[in-house]
Design a protein around this motif. Structure first.
Motif, PDB file in Angstrom:
ATOM      1  N   TYR A 108     -10.926   6.971  -9.608  1.00  0.00           N
ATOM      2  CA  TYR A 108      -9.827   6.419  -8.830  1.00  0.00           C
ATOM      3  C   TYR A 108      -9.108   7.564  -8.130  1.00  0.00           C
ATOM      4  CZ  TYR A 108      -5.865   3.618  -7.361  1.00  0.00           C
ATOM      5  OH  TYR A 108      -4.919   2.976  -6.592  1.00  0.00           O
ATOM      6  N   GLN A 109      -9.055   7.523  -6.801  1.00  0.00           N
ATOM      7  CA  GLN A 109      -8.443   8.585  -6.007  1.00  0.00           C
ATOM      8  C   GLN A 109      -6.961   8.287  -5.809  1.00  0.00           C
ATOM      9  OE1 GLN A 109     -10.176  11.388  -4.964  1.00  0.00           O
ATOM     10  NE2 GLN A 109     -11.800  10.497  -6.234  1.00  0.00           N
ATOM     11  N   THR A 110      -6.113   8.903  -6.640  1.00  0.00           N
ATOM     12  CA  THR A 110      -4.676   8.715  -6.468  1.00  0.00           C
ATOM     13  C   THR A 110      -4.214   9.361  -5.164  1.00  0.00           C
ATOM     14  OG1 THR A 110      -4.229  10.694  -7.781  1.00  0.00           O
ATOM     15  CG2 THR A 110      -4.251   8.575  -8.939  1.00  0.00           C
ATOM     16  N   ILE A 111      -4.639  10.611  -4.935  1.00  0.00           N
ATOM     17  CA  ILE A 111      -4.387  11.324  -3.677  1.00  0.00           C
ATOM     18  C   ILE A 111      -5.697  11.943  -3.249  1.00  0.00           C
ATOM     19  CG2 ILE A 111      -3.137  13.157  -2.503  1.00  0.00           C
ATOM     20  CD1 ILE A 111      -1.233  11.038  -3.269  1.00  0.00           C
ATOM     21  N   ALA A 112      -6.278  11.465  -2.170  1.00  0.00           N
ATOM     22  CA  ALA A 112      -7.590  11.930  -1.718  1.00  0.00           C
ATOM     23  C   ALA A 112      -7.434  12.820  -0.487  1.00  0.00           C
ATOM     24  CB  ALA A 112      -8.496  10.743  -1.391  1.00  0.00           C
ATOM     25  N   GLY A 113      -8.235  13.866  -0.420  1.00  0.00           N
ATOM     26  CA  GLY A 113      -8.288  14.678   0.792  1.00  0.00           C
ATOM     27  C   GLY A 113      -9.253  14.038   1.775  1.00  0.00           C
ATOM     28  N   LEU A 114      -8.732  13.405   2.803  1.00  0.00           N
ATOM     29  CA  LEU A 114      -9.580  12.635   3.722  1.00  0.00           C
ATOM     30  C   LEU A 114     -10.085  13.451   4.907  1.00  0.00           C
ATOM     31  CD1 LEU A 114      -7.683   9.214   3.846  1.00  0.00           C
ATOM     32  CD2 LEU A 114      -9.468   9.982   2.272  1.00  0.00           C
ATOM     33  N   GLY A 115      -9.701  14.714   4.988  1.00  0.00           N
ATOM     34  CA  GLY A 115     -10.162  15.487   6.142  1.00  0.00           C
ATOM     35  C   GLY A 115      -9.320  15.203   7.366  1.00  0.00           C
ATOM     36  N   SER A 116      -9.911  15.408   8.529  1.00  0.00           N
ATOM     37  CA  SER A 116      -9.176  15.280   9.784  1.00  0.00           C
ATOM     38  C   SER A 116      -8.745  13.832  10.015  1.00  0.00           C
ATOM     39  CB  SER A 116     -10.062  15.752  10.940  1.00  0.00           C
ATOM     40  OG  SER A 116      -9.386  15.636  12.171  1.00  0.00           O
ATOM     41  N   TRP A 117      -7.487  13.666  10.435  1.00  0.00           N
ATOM     42  CA  TRP A 117      -6.918  12.341  10.688  1.00  0.00           C
ATOM     43  C   TRP A 117      -6.649  12.203  12.179  1.00  0.00           C
ATOM     44  CZ3 TRP A 117      -6.694   8.441   7.326  1.00  0.00           C
ATOM     45  CH2 TRP A 117      -5.889   7.343   7.603  1.00  0.00           C
ATOM     46  N   ASP A 118      -7.074  11.100  12.753  1.00  0.00           N
ATOM     47  CA  ASP A 118      -6.901  10.870  14.194  1.00  0.00           C
ATOM     48  C   ASP A 118      -5.514  10.285  14.451  1.00  0.00           C
ATOM     49  OD1 ASP A 118      -7.036  10.285  16.862  1.00  0.00           O
ATOM     50  OD2 ASP A 118      -8.738   8.903  16.720  1.00  0.00           O
ATOM     51  N   TRP A 119      -4.659  11.072  15.104  1.00  0.00           N
ATOM     52  CA  TRP A 119      -3.285  10.659  15.346  1.00  0.00           C
ATOM     53  C   TRP A 119      -3.094  10.056  16.729  1.00  0.00           C
ATOM     54  CZ3 TRP A 119       0.146  10.596  11.445  1.00  0.00           C
ATOM     55  CH2 TRP A 119      -0.140  11.357  10.307  1.00  0.00           C
ATOM     56  N   GLU A 120      -4.145   9.871  17.487  1.00  0.00           N
ATOM     57  CA  GLU A 120      -3.990   9.362  18.846  1.00  0.00           C
ATOM     58  C   GLU A 120      -3.440   7.935  18.859  1.00  0.00           C
ATOM     59  OE1 GLU A 120      -4.374  10.900  21.877  1.00  0.00           O
ATOM     60  OE2 GLU A 120      -4.442  12.648  20.561  1.00  0.00           O
ATOM     61  N   LEU A 121      -2.496   7.699  19.777  1.00  0.00           N
ATOM     62  CA  LEU A 121      -1.916   6.361  19.966  1.00  0.00           C
ATOM     63  C   LEU A 121      -2.193   5.955  21.408  1.00  0.00           C
ATOM     64  CD1 LEU A 121       1.518   7.036  18.206  1.00  0.00           C
ATOM     65  CD2 LEU A 121      -0.539   6.019  17.198  1.00  0.00           C
ATOM     66  N   LYS A 122      -3.431   5.595  21.670  1.00  0.00           N
ATOM     67  CA  LYS A 122      -3.887   5.449  23.056  1.00  0.00           C
ATOM     68  C   LYS A 122      -3.226   4.279  23.774  1.00  0.00           C
ATOM     69  CE  LYS A 122      -8.280   7.651  21.976  1.00  0.00           C
ATOM     70  NZ  LYS A 122      -9.749   7.514  21.826  1.00  0.00           N
ATOM     71  N   TYR A 130       0.871  -1.182   0.000  1.00  0.00           N
ATOM     72  CA  TYR A 130       0.000   0.000   0.000  1.00  0.00           C
ATOM     73  C   TYR A 130       0.902   1.223   0.000  1.00  0.00           C
ATOM     74  CZ  TYR A 130       1.139  -1.821   4.565  1.00  0.00           C
ATOM     75  OH  TYR A 130       1.823  -2.412   5.597  1.00  0.00           O
ATOM     76  N   ASN A 131       0.332   2.340  -0.375  1.00  0.00           N
ATOM     77  CA  ASN A 131       1.082   3.583  -0.354  1.00  0.00           C
ATOM     78  C   ASN A 131       0.767   4.382   0.908  1.00  0.00           C
ATOM     79  OD1 ASN A 131       1.554   3.096  -3.516  1.00  0.00           O
ATOM     80  ND2 ASN A 131       2.958   4.663  -2.778  1.00  0.00           N
ATOM     81  N   GLY A 132       0.914   5.692   0.848  1.00  0.00           N
ATOM     82  CA  GLY A 132       0.845   6.493   2.068  1.00  0.00           C
ATOM     83  C   GLY A 132      -0.200   7.569   2.056  1.00  0.00           C
ATOM     84  N   GLY A 133       0.219   8.789   2.172  1.00  0.00           N
ATOM     85  CA  GLY A 133      -0.687   9.930   2.154  1.00  0.00           C
ATOM     86  C   GLY A 133      -0.888  10.643   3.467  1.00  0.00           C
ATOM     87  N   PRO A 134      -1.829  10.221   4.345  1.00  0.00           N
ATOM     88  CA  PRO A 134      -2.535   8.936   4.367  1.00  0.00           C
ATOM     89  C   PRO A 134      -3.662   8.773   3.350  1.00  0.00           C
ATOM     90  CG  PRO A 134      -3.226  10.278   6.233  1.00  0.00           C
ATOM     91  CD  PRO A 134      -2.131  11.036   5.546  1.00  0.00           C
ATOM     92  N   GLY A 135      -3.811   9.693   2.388  1.00  0.00           N
ATOM     93  CA  GLY A 135      -4.902   9.569   1.434  1.00  0.00           C
ATOM     94  C   GLY A 135      -4.504   9.048   0.076  1.00  0.00           C
TER      95      GLY A 135
END
Length: 506
Positions: free
Chosen positions: A402-416, A101-106
């Motif tokens: 096909y979304q090569t690079i998608a704007g996914l909005g807010s990303w949850d970075w919490e590592l609980k 898989y690739n990155g982005g995260p989108g």
């Protein structure tokens, strides 16, 4: 009367009239009938058969371009994960399988699929020139890994053709842990459907895909019903985000980015009396960055006199920038300023994803480039290629884009699960260390480009060399391109050889 003033007075008078008298009552509206739920169609699946030659080996294989539905506990479909699987015929459960898989995260998996490891690739210039206009050649890719492993390219929810279903919102999947859980669920389903639970298994990603790999290994191996892995393939690695963020008071990025600045200055001939190879110059820059320069940064304003002058002179050599500029920057040059300043005298900027690429801005006065020439130099070719290949060659029919690079909005970075400190310190590398300590057969491959500013090479070394990592099972490989090292023909071939040897060495 100026237009803005007239508009203001009109607006003000209307507002005053509205407040002066109560609004007239509105007639009651009949309640809207509930819209019936649209039925969720069955997953789209396209299966085709092919033959290719990879690393000199003739391989017949089945390509399956398909949607896999992730479901809730009651069986309700919640999201469609699009993937493309390439499986050698006849099927052999003892063969390794690699999930990529690739990155982005989108980002969709288009880049690794059409650039590095898929059976077909898009041909764009290898020497850091713009990819121009279509048509873009789609060629057989002898560097694909299909001679040693089956391959599954995965598009996480919101990327590629993957999408939420029914009333599910995409944000349920948009976070470090939530994303890893969904990809883990897909992998388990794929192993079920293909009878591959006892096959050697590898996961691999690029850029944020390396972040995903760390979180994913925690989901796969972090519980008793684990999916044990043989290897993790990290390309253009970002695990410890404290080392990547240029924020006031954070000195780490200046250290981490310096070897990449040195490589770029060497490449563009901005170094006096340069060594013969970029490897030599980067090694010098690493020693300076992690030694004398790190000490100087920690001294802050206490760095004065001859010591400051000595550090400034060495920094000028490794960055290719003037001492006068470095003094104005207080010996701290951000990535954006470097892109703009290095070749300002030539009227050019350098790329972020790959600093071999050159751009020309609207003017030369700014302190950051208008855009990244190493992205707009490749995106047209990859977008055209993935759509043509999936829809025409593999027969996948969808009215979705096909979304090569998608704007996914807010990303949850919490590592609980990493404790309270993870609220402020985002580092997923410990997931990999824990997995390696608990799985004696797990090895890690790290690939880095000398000219990659998105994920500088020293950042990967720093993240994976600290306490808790069995370093004898981590191998590093370096390439003479940038973030997507496979855009350079020689590095695509080298990357394939290196990863192929990594898979065989299990």
């Amino acid at each position: 009367m100026p237009f803005k003033a007239a508009a203001f007075l009109i607006t003000a008078s209307l507002a005053a009239a509205a407040f002066a008298q109560p609004p007239a009552p509105r007639p009651a509206e009949p309640p809207k009938a509930a819209e019936p739920d649209r039925p969720i169609p069955p997953p789209i699946v396209s299966i085709t058969r092919h033959v290719g030659t990879f690393a000199g080996v003739r391989v017949p294989y089945v390509a399956t371009a398909s949607e896999t539905y992730l479901r809730s506990e009651d069986g309700t479909p919640k999201a469609a994960i699009f993937s493309v699987s390439y499986v050698k015929e006849p099927r052999d459960p003892s063969r390794p399988v690699v999930f990529l898989y690739n990155g982005g995260p989108g980002s969709g998996s288009v880049w690794l699929q059409m650039g590095a490891f898929g059976p077909k690739r898009v041909a764009i210039p290898s020497d850091a020139r713009d990819d121009g206009a279509p048509p873009y050649p789609i060629l057989d890719n002898p560097d694909s890994l299909l001679d040693v492993a089956d391959i599954v390219f995965i598009d996480p929810v919101g990327t590629g053709f993957s999408h939420p279903l029914g009333k599910t919102e995409g944000k349920e999947y948009w976070g470090v842990t939530a994303d890893a859980k969904s990809v883990s669920q897909f992998i388990r389903l794929w192993l079920n459907d293909n009878g591959r639970w006892n096959s050697p298994k590898f996961i691999g990603g690029e850029s944020y895909g390396t972040t995903r790999s760390a979180a994913l290994v925690n989901q796969l191996e972090g519980a008793y019903n684990d999916v044990s892995l043989n290897g993790i393939i990290l390309m253009s690695t970002i695990l410890d985000f404290s080392a990547d963020i240029f924020a006031q008071g954070n000195e780490m990025p200046y250290i981490m980015y310096l070897p990449t600045m040195a490589a770029t200055a060497w490449y563009h001939h901005k170094v006096a009396n340069p060594p013969a190879t970029v490897e030599e110059f980067v090694a010098e820059a690493k020693d300076f960055a992690t030694g004398e320069y790190a000490v100087a940064l920690l001294k802050g304003q206490r760095l004065q006199g001859e010591e400051r002058a000595r550090v400034r002179a060495k920094l000028a050599r490794y960055t290719g920038l003037s001492e006068a500029y470095l003094e104005r920057a207080d010996l701290r040059v951000t990535d954006n300023r470097f892109y703009k300043e290095l070749l300002r005298d030539r009227g050019q900027t350098v790329g972020r994803l790959d600093s071999r690429y050159l751009g020309k801005d609207y003017d030369q006065a700014g302190d950051r480039p208008d855009n990244d020439p190493s992205f707009y130099g490749i995106d047209g070719g990859y977008t055209a290629a993935i759509n043509a290949y999936l829809r025409d060659d593999l027969g996948f029919r969808s009215d979705r884009s096909y979304q090569t690079i998608a704007g996914l909005g807010s990303w949850d970075w919490e590592l609980k699960d990493q404790g309270g400190d993870a609220t402020y310190y985002k580092n997923v590398a410990p997931y990999i260390g824990k997995a390696m300590r608990e799985n004696a057969g797990l090895k890690v491959f790290v690939g880095a480009g000398y000219y990659d500013f998105a994920t500088p090479l020293l950042g990967a070394e720093y993240s994976l060399s600290r306490t808790g990592f069995p370093t004898d099972r981590i191998q590093f490989h370096y390439y003479h391109a940038g973030h997507m090292m496979y855009v350079r023909d020689e590095d695509r071939a080298k990357l394939a050889r290196d990863v192929r040897a990594f898979i065989r060495s299990r």
